[in-house]
Design an enzyme around this catalytic site. Structure first.
Site, PDB file in Angstrom:
ATOM      1  N   ASP A 185       0.878  -1.181   0.000  1.00 17.09           N
ATOM      2  CA  ASP A 185       0.000   0.000   0.000  1.00 17.09           C
ATOM      3  C   ASP A 185       0.907   1.220   0.000  1.00 17.09           C
ATOM      4  OD1 ASP A 185      -2.205   1.857   0.473  1.00 17.09           O
ATOM      5  OD2 ASP A 185      -3.295   0.169   1.318  1.00 17.09           O
ATOM      6  N   HIS A 261      -4.055   3.068  -4.436  1.00 13.96           N
ATOM      7  CA  HIS A 261      -3.223   2.777  -3.257  1.00 13.96           C
ATOM      8  C   HIS A 261      -1.845   2.293  -3.678  1.00 13.96           C
ATOM      9  CE1 HIS A 261      -5.888   3.271   0.269  1.00 13.96           C
ATOM     10  NE2 HIS A 261      -6.874   2.987  -0.573  1.00 13.96           N
ATOM     11  N   GLU A 318     -10.763   2.604  -3.682  1.00 10.79           N
ATOM     12  CA  GLU A 318     -10.359   4.006  -3.536  1.00 10.79           C
ATOM     13  C   GLU A 318      -9.338   4.502  -4.563  1.00 10.79           C
ATOM     14  OE1 GLU A 318     -10.999   5.113   1.044  1.00 10.79           O
ATOM     15  OE2 GLU A 318      -9.258   3.833   0.748  1.00 10.79           O
TER      16      GLU A 318
HETATM   17  C1  ACM Z   1     -10.549   0.193   2.605  1.00 14.21           C
HETATM   18  O1  ACM Z   1     -10.766   0.424   3.794  1.00 14.21           O
HETATM   19  N1  ACM Z   1     -10.139   1.165   1.797  1.00 14.21           N
HETATM   20  C2  ACM Z   1     -10.755  -1.119   2.023  1.00 14.21           C
END
Ligand code: ACM
Ligand code: ZN
Length: 746
Positions: A185, A261, A318
């Site tokens: 991430d 991410h 996201e």
């Molecule tokens: C998440 O909490 N963005 C999966």
């Protein structure tokens, strides 16, 4: 006559003795069926066991028995009639199910897989009393869900292999079978890659450990191992952990995030960005670039080599999507593939990656954003933004794992924020986790079958150490274990509190520092007949008593309250009650919790809104602000009314009163764009036409505090009035919320 009394006495005495001796189950998760029989069974030092099982299982059972019983007993296999009999049984239908019978002579375990035998032995371990005695009993058990998981984020903060193993071993005791390892991430890439060594050479150690300082700085640079904070796991270490988990019946699900991410990845390999993007203004890879697909296919090849389980998690959540729309390559891709928007562009990538995984015999899991733009045909959805994604996916025939943030994000606060280490926000106390039911009632039976399991997620922005991780995980994952395993109808929070309280010292013996369950649950109501505020308190710990005092700090001599003995307040103006927990004659909380009882004149009065509340946060509607009920520590509880335009309302009392004051309580949570109002004004009137202001107040609390903040705005008066007009302006700027739970008039 005398004999009659003696007989009667004996009968009564034996009934009492039996009632006293009847053991209670301390098992977590609670088995589906458990019947205690009178008497106990002592397991001798030397144990013989007999196997009547298939060849594969016969190979693992001796070491399994040694793992569970070997430290206290000498074990010997016997062809017939051992003290412990382990049999394959066709009667056990569930792959992970088992039957365990303890009589006065022996222990019989039936299962159809090594996993079933493991779970029987785990239950046996939790049934053990003093001196190797076990209650005689019959246990028939099987899990409610086939996927029972916990996720740990090792990117925002890095956790050593030793901690990963200790967590996995605790998970095995609780009958979890999946560990979701969030390996990569923006905070750092944690998995060694032989194809792309720069991932760990360039993006595993960041310049700053503190998340806020690093992340909000926007520069977000990485550096060398010597100079930076972070770490990564070598492929050898990963193999070791995978094997360790497999031996404990746990499959590891690795997560390789895409297309968002990905800050750390594009820092190491900037060619994977859209041309206009840089590592500090983008989080996504370029979907128009074929190199991106080569990259992920190779990384997934390595991942599949290391992780033999069926599922690979590819993230999908996201994506910022802020460069794709202007990127010539992404636009070209959209044209060629006839993709009408950026969601479809993302979906193109996920579907293509799914085909790749499927071609290697694996299955894809993604966060619920993978629904947008069209779900990949065989994908399993992990529903985190509430349950809606999971509901839609299961209705479309896809498997779903429920992990809704407001119930199962265990990076959220578990107790009132003032008493807790900094967390990301939110409020998910133990009871909330425990009461969660992963199968939404709106689904039909066929759709419900697609809910294959549940998982709690521990994101680690504010969790720097293993100790802190354990504090957040335990005891909430005990509650999760019970949701995942035990039938909903068999759950009982009250009994769970007792078992969880007993479990804490065991965790401590094994080196964990769990949250001590020092929270207090409050159920409030207003009794309109008695005209009283009724407060029912319950401690999280089963071994603590709550004592209460009006206006001072309670001692052991003060009144004890519980759910059966509520605190009833009939006063006409608000009052502070002090509450603390006591165990063994000692106060447990360094500071009392102070609850202000919202008794007041406006309960049941008329309220006229000259503004609209935000439609997402109506609380209980019209009467919410004058219902005599305060909110809890979260604005999601249905008690806090949210506003994105200035509050403006008039309360009309049944008759004129000589007033003493008006109190309004607000909450702020900066991380969620909830701020205190800039100003709050109260005006009063006798006739509803001519008003006079009794004050305009500004907040005293700082809007820099990252924790949730509560503030009461107090206005004093000694005037007669029947009409009270409330005005509060929006805090910081447009789009921000203010939340109010009560307007107390007295
Ligand atoms: C998440 O909490 N963005 C999966
Ligand atoms: Zn692009």
């Amino acid at each position: 006559m005398r004999t009659f009394f003696i007989v009667l006495f004996c009968v009564v005495a034996s009934v009492i003795a039996q009632a006293q001796a009847r053991p209670q189950s301390d098992i977590i998760p609670q088995p589906q069926e458990l019947q205690f029989l009178p008497g106990t069974f002592s397991l001798p030092k030397d144990i013989t066991y007999t196997l009547s099982v298939d060849k594969g299982t016969a190979q693992v059972l001796p070491s399994l028995l040694t793992e569970y019983l070997g430290s206290k007993h000498k074990l010997k296999q016997k062809r017939k009639e051992g003290i412990i009999l382990l049999n394959n049984s066709n009667a056990i239908e569930n792959e992970e199910g088992y039957e365990l019978r303890i009589s006065d002579k022996q222990i019989v375990i039936e299962a159809c897989s090594a996993q079933g035998f493991r779970y029987a032995l785990e239950t046996l371990r939790q049934l053990q009393g003093d001196n190797n005695t076990y209650p005689q009993c019959v246990v028939k058990d099987r899990p409610r869900f086939s996927y029972r998981g916990v996720m740990l984020d090792v990117s925002r903060h890095f956790f050593p292999i030793s901690y990963i193993k200790s967590l996995i071993s605790e998970m095995a005791r609780l009958k979890f079978n999946r560990f979701h390892w969030h390996l990569v991430d923006g905070g750092g890439w944690r998995m060694e890659s032989k194809y792309y060594p720069l991932l760990t050479q360039k993006a595993a150690y960041r310049t700053e450990e503190d998340w806020d300082k690093w992340w909000h700085n926007r520069d977000r640079r990485f550096t060398t191992a010597e100079e930076g904070y972070g770490g990564f796991y070598t492929q050898e270490e990963i193999k070791e952990v995978v094997q360790y988990a497999m031996n404990l019946g746990i499959t590891i699900i690795p997560e390789i995030e895409m297309p968002g991410h990905s800050n750390e990845l594009i820092y190491a390999y900037p060619d994977l960005l859209c041309p206009s993007a840089t590592h500090n203004n983008a989080t996504d890879v370029c979907i128009g670039n074929e190199e991106v697909f080569t990259f992920f296919e190779r990384i997934l090849d390595e991942t599949m080599e290391l992780f033999p389980g069926k599922y690979i998690h590819i993230g999908g959540d996201e994506a910022a999507m802020n460069h794709w729309g202007n990127c010539p390559r992404c636009k070209q891709r959209m044209k060629e593939e006839n993709l009408k928007d950026l969601h479809e562009l993302q979906s193109y990538m996920i579907k293509r990656i799914e085909r790749y995984l499927n071609s290697k015999g694996r299955k894809l899991i993604g966060w619920d954003e993978i629904l947008m733009g069209g779900l990949a045909p065989d994908a399993t959805v992990m529903s985190w933004r509430g349950e809606n994604g999971g509901i839609t996916a299961s209705q479309a025939g896809h498997d779903v794992i429920m992990t809704p943030n407001n119930n199962l994000y265990i990076d959220y606060y578990q107790n009132e924020a003032t008493d807790e280490p900094r967390a990301i926000g939110g409020y998910v106390p133990l009871e909330k986790v425990y009461n969660y039911n992963p199968t939404p009632q709106s689904l039909n039976e066929a759709e419900k079958k697609h809910i294959i399991g549940v998982q709690a997620n521990l994101w680690t922005e504010y969790i720097h150490t293993p100790e802190h991780a354990s504090y957040m995980l335990f005891p909430r994952i005990l509650a999760l274990a019970e949701i995942a395993w035990t039938a909903h109808e068999r759950k009982d929070y009250n009994d769970f509190r007792r078992r969880a309280t007993h479990y804490l010292p065991q965790l401590e013996e094994r080196g964990h520092k769990p949250y001590q369950m020092n929270g207090i649950t409050l159920h409030q109501s207003y009794d309109s007949v008695q005209k009283a505020v009724v407060l029912k308190f319950q401690p999280e710990r089963s071994d603590a008593v709550i004592r209460i005092a009006e206006g001072y700090s309670p001692t052991v001599l003060d009144k004890a309250v519980d759910t059966q003995t509520p605190y009833i307040y009939k006063g006409k103006s608000p009052r502070d009650i002090h509450v603390n927990l006591f165990a063994n004659g000692k106060k447990l909380l360094p500071n009392d919790k102070i609850y202000r009882t919202p008794a007041h004149l406006a309960i049941g009065a008329k309220i006229t809104y000259h503004c609209k509340w935000n439609e997402r946060y109506p609380a209980a509607g019209e009467n919410s602000l004058i219902d005599g009920l305060y909110g809890t520590p979260t604005y999601l509880d249905g008690r806090w009314q949210g506003f994105t335009e200035p509050m403006d309302m008039t309360i009309t009392l049944a008759q004129e009163h000589k007033l003493q004051g008006v109190e309004l309580r607000f909450m702020a949570e900066r991380e969620q764009w909830v701020y205190m109002p800039k100003t709050v004004e109260v005006q009063i009137s006798k006739d509803g036409t001519n008003y006079e202001s009794i004050g305009i107040l500004e907040p005293k609390t700082s809007d820099k505090n990252p924790r949730p903040v509560f503030e009461t705005f107090t206005f004093s008066t000694d005037k007669e009035a029947r009409y009270i007009r409330i005005k509060a302006t929006i805090g910081r700027s447009e789009g921000h919320f203010i939340f109010c739970d009560e307007v107390v008039v007295y």
